[in-house]
Design an enzyme around this catalytic site. Structure first.
Site, PDB file in Angstrom:
ATOM      1  N   GLU A  90     -30.001 -32.143  21.393  1.00 43.02           N
ATOM      2  CA  GLU A  90     -31.016 -31.731  20.432  1.00 43.02           C
ATOM      3  C   GLU A  90     -30.575 -30.503  19.624  1.00 43.02           C
ATOM      4  OE1 GLU A  90     -33.741 -33.244  19.701  1.00 43.02           O
ATOM      5  OE2 GLU A  90     -35.111 -31.784  18.805  1.00 43.02           O
ATOM      6  N   ASP A  91     -29.931 -29.540  20.286  1.00 42.88           N
ATOM      7  CA  ASP A  91     -29.706 -28.241  19.648  1.00 42.88           C
ATOM      8  C   ASP A  91     -28.265 -27.918  19.274  1.00 42.88           C
ATOM      9  OD1 ASP A  91     -32.369 -27.791  19.878  1.00 42.88           O
ATOM     10  OD2 ASP A  91     -32.231 -26.577  21.695  1.00 42.88           O
TER      11      ASP A  91
END
Ligand code: MN
Length: 722
Positions: A90-91
């Site tokens: 996600e990051d």
């Protein structure tokens, strides 16, 4: 400064955390597995390098803390690795494939699962539809570890919530109460549930939290003496009865006190006026005997006894609950359960691997999860009534439903296997009636596409669109089915009315009258005699073939419109034929037996309730129904017919390799499609086929037949007309 002091000084917070994690893991994993986990940590740390939490710590501290929470529950190595990597996709720029390559597919899929839940979390407006978000979470997690990693993730985020702005803090806390705590409850993980609840309460209502906390502390002091008195009487009595049990004074947790105050409108004093004890026993038998002893010691308050051992709660919780009238008139709440039941009530699904993992051949996580489910099922079965439970189990853990988003973030629940059309009708009937295609996560897809959990569906509509009867082949919801049927029925009704009008006007014309010139009062009298309420109803009935247009026309020309009309058998009923295009739709259809095409001489047959079926003039079925003289109607092709019509050919060909292919290519070279081929007869030499193909009209068909006849392999061709 000594070397050691220097090292200590430069020690980063993550190093300390990793050390803790390593110790915890070494307690139940083998060295190779621990090393795998450390490798996952190192990979995650370099992926998150340069990122920081709001608390100021390096970002990697968060995944490590999540892994520590899970290691305290003895989560398996893959689960721990997934926890350490849970925010990487996600990051950071790392992809799922890269994780699969670096570690293994199992870990990559777990991380992918957590990432998807995170995305849903960001997408949904949780408050309004918490129930659906919860179900979507459960349905999306093919592997329960995904949910458990997500719960630990949320727990750590809640523990570090203080750095957030107040509004955000409240929103996250609300979401935790609405979604995460109930999921923990569902999985029987009560200790996580309680931690989440009390952290949420303190984030949302810091003042109330502080007041209750202070009150608990105060009460603890005040009540010490009375608690001890009761506890020792209980212990003594159990000893006298020769029952070995453990008795513990029990403090209610802050959130449940708060809820009780809210729901029962109680003051703090009322809530604290209750003394609670838990008695842990070796086995079920001892539980019931202990209960007997307790009811003998203090009088039970009627109606307050609950046997959750025989009738467990939906998440598997088992215990005996009773409220007794204690000394000095204080109520005493007691819970009696076995040690096993107690572990289940604290850790739920986690209990299954938490307390069994020293076994070498310990089953895999998912097997344990299934074991947990099976246990629950057994418990419920022996408890008798399990309908609600089975229902929940189905929805939550063996998902029979899919949850998808509308473009503005609303969640729609559909049964598994539902298609775009089902979705459109679920949103609104008008949307279903006008849909032509759809975008799933921005990609254009056909209407019969099946939906998957968590996608966003956007319906594409068109003003000219209308439901297609073929949709009935793949929709699975009742709403879509009835939506399509209703539309088609209404559509057929409109068609029947307009056909009925054409038929009636045609007959009236033969009698030199026009429908508009007939007195309305006269029409109404006739409608009344037919018990009909409107002219449309009559026209529809004519169009559907239930009423003869000639009879109605004749009655309308009579003085007394209610008098019956007698027709001679040979009366020329249809002087001018009805003009058809063959593509009218539902009330004029072409007979399947003889497949008439433009250019053929045709005749219509009134099929009561269905409208007009058009047959070939030479169709054999005509003879069968010949007696129903009045049901036949002269029809004629409209001169501007367009479209494709089916015709059937019976072809005898030489039985050699490739002969059918030659025929097929000849047909398609002449702009015709083959709809069906059946071999009806064959021997060594000859093969007889029935071919259904599309043609524009008779001329087109004649051309095809001529070209086929020219082929050397073709022996004989006839058109099939029933
Ligand atoms: Mn996280």
């Amino acid at each position: 400064m000594s070397l050691i002091a220097e090292i200590l000084e430069t020690e980063r917070p993550q190093d300390k955390l990793v050390q803790r994690l390593r110790e915890s893991l070494s307690g139940y994993l083998d060295l190779a597995q621990v090393n795998d986990c450390i490798r996952a940590y190192e990979f995650g740390a370099s992926a998150h390098a340069g990122q920081f939490r709001k608390t100021g710590e390096a970002y990697i501290c968060h995944p490590v803390s999540v892994a520590i929470i899970l290691s305290d529950m003895h989560m398996d190595a893959s689960g721990i690795m997934a926890a350490l990597l849970h925010d990487v996709v996600e990051d950071t720029l790392i992809s799922k494939d890269e994780l699969a390559e670096q570690f293994n597919l199992e870990v990559a899929e777990l991380v992918d699962g957590v990432t998807k839940l995170t995305q849903i979390d960001n997408k949904s407006h949780a408050e309004a539809q918490a129930e659906n978000v919860r179900k979507m979470f459960m349905a999306m997690a093919k592997d329960l570890r995904v949910i458990i990693v997500k719960l630990a993730d949320r727990l750590h985020n809640m523990q570090t919530l203080d750095v957030m702005a107040p509004a955000k803090k409240r929103r996250i806390a609300r979401e935790t109460l609405d979604i995460y705590a109930p999921i923990a409850n569902r999985l029987g993980m009560r200790s996580i549930q309680q931690k989440l609840e009390s952290l949420s309460l303190s984030a949302m209502y810091p003042m109330r939290y502080a007041v209750i906390k202070k009150a608990i502390k105060k009460a603890r002091g005040n009540r010490r003496e009375i608690v001890q008195t009761i506890e020792s009487s209980i212990k003594n009595r159990l000893q006298e009865a020769d029952l070995t049990c453990e008795v513990v004074g029990r403090e209610k947790n802050i959130y449940s006190i708060y809820k009780k105050m809210l729901s029962k409108n109680n003051s703090l004093a009322d809530v604290f006026d209750v003394y609670a004890f838990r008695i842990l026993c070796e086995n079920v038998d001892t539980c019931y005997r202990t209960l007997g002893v307790m009811h003998n010691l203090y009088k039970p308050i009627p109606g307050r006894f609950k046997d959750y051992i025989a009738l467990p709660k939906a998440n598997g919780y088992q215990s005996l609950h009773s409220i007794l009238m204690g000394p000095f008139g204080v109520p005493i709440e007691i819970q009696i359960r076995t040690y096993d039941m107690h572990r289940m009530s604290e850790s739920g699904i986690a209990a299954h691997w938490l307390y069994k993992s020293d076994d070498e051949k310990a089953p895999k996580f998912q097997d344990r999860a299934n074991e947990w489910l099976t246990d629950l099922l057994e418990i419920q079965k022996s408890a008798g009534d399990s309908l609600e439970f089975i229902e929940n189990l189905k929805v939550d853990l063996f998902p029979q439903e899919v949850f998808v988003f509308t473009p503005n973030g609303e969640i729609i629940k559909l049964p598994r296997g539902a298609t775009i059309v089902d979705f459109a009708y679920a949103v609104h009937t008008d949307l279903g009636n006008a849909c032509v295609s759809a975008r799933i996560d921005k990609q254009l897809v056909p209407l019969q596409s099946k939906l998957e959990n968590g996608v966003t569906v956007e319906i594409v509509t068109a003003p000219w669109a209308r439901p297609n009867p073929l949709w009935l082949n793949y929709v699975i919801t009742a709403k879509a089915r009835s939506g399509i049927r209703n539309y088609l029925k209404h559509f057929k009704q409109q068609e029947a009315i307009s056909l009925g009008q054409r038929l009636l006007e045609k007959e009236l014309q033969a009698l030199h009258i026009h429908l508009d010139n007939i007195d309305e009062a006269k029409i109404n009298i006739m409608l009344k005699s037919l018990s009909m309420s409107s002219l449309d109803e009559l026209l529809e009935d004519i169009g559907l073939g239930n009423k003869m247009p000639l009879l109605i026309a004749k009655r309308l020309t009579q003085e007394d419109v209610t008098a019956a009309v007698k027709l001679d058998d040979h009366e020329a009923t249809h002087k001018t034929p009805l003009i058809i295009k063959g593509t009218e739709g539902m009330v004029i259809t072409l007979a399947k037996c003889c497949r008439p095409i433009p250019g053929d001489s045709i005749i219509g047959f009134f099929n009561p309730g269905k409208g007009i079926v058009v047959h070939h003039h030479e169709c054999r079925n005509r003879n069968v129904d010949r007696k129903k003289q009045n049901n036949w109607l002269d029809v004629e092709w409209s001169p501007d017919v367009t479209g494709d019509f089916s015709a059937e050919l019976r072809i005898s060909v030489l039985n050699e390799r490739g002969s059918l292919a030659t025929i097929a290519s000849t047909i398609s070279n002449l702009d015709s499609n083959i709809e069906n081929v059946t071999v009806v007869d064959q021997d060594d030499r000859i093969c007889v086929d029935l071919i259904t193909l599309t043609v524009k009209d008779r001329i087109h068909l004649a051309k095809i037949i001529r070209r086929l006849t020219e082929l050397a392999i073709v022996l004989k061709i006839t058109r099939v007309k029933a």
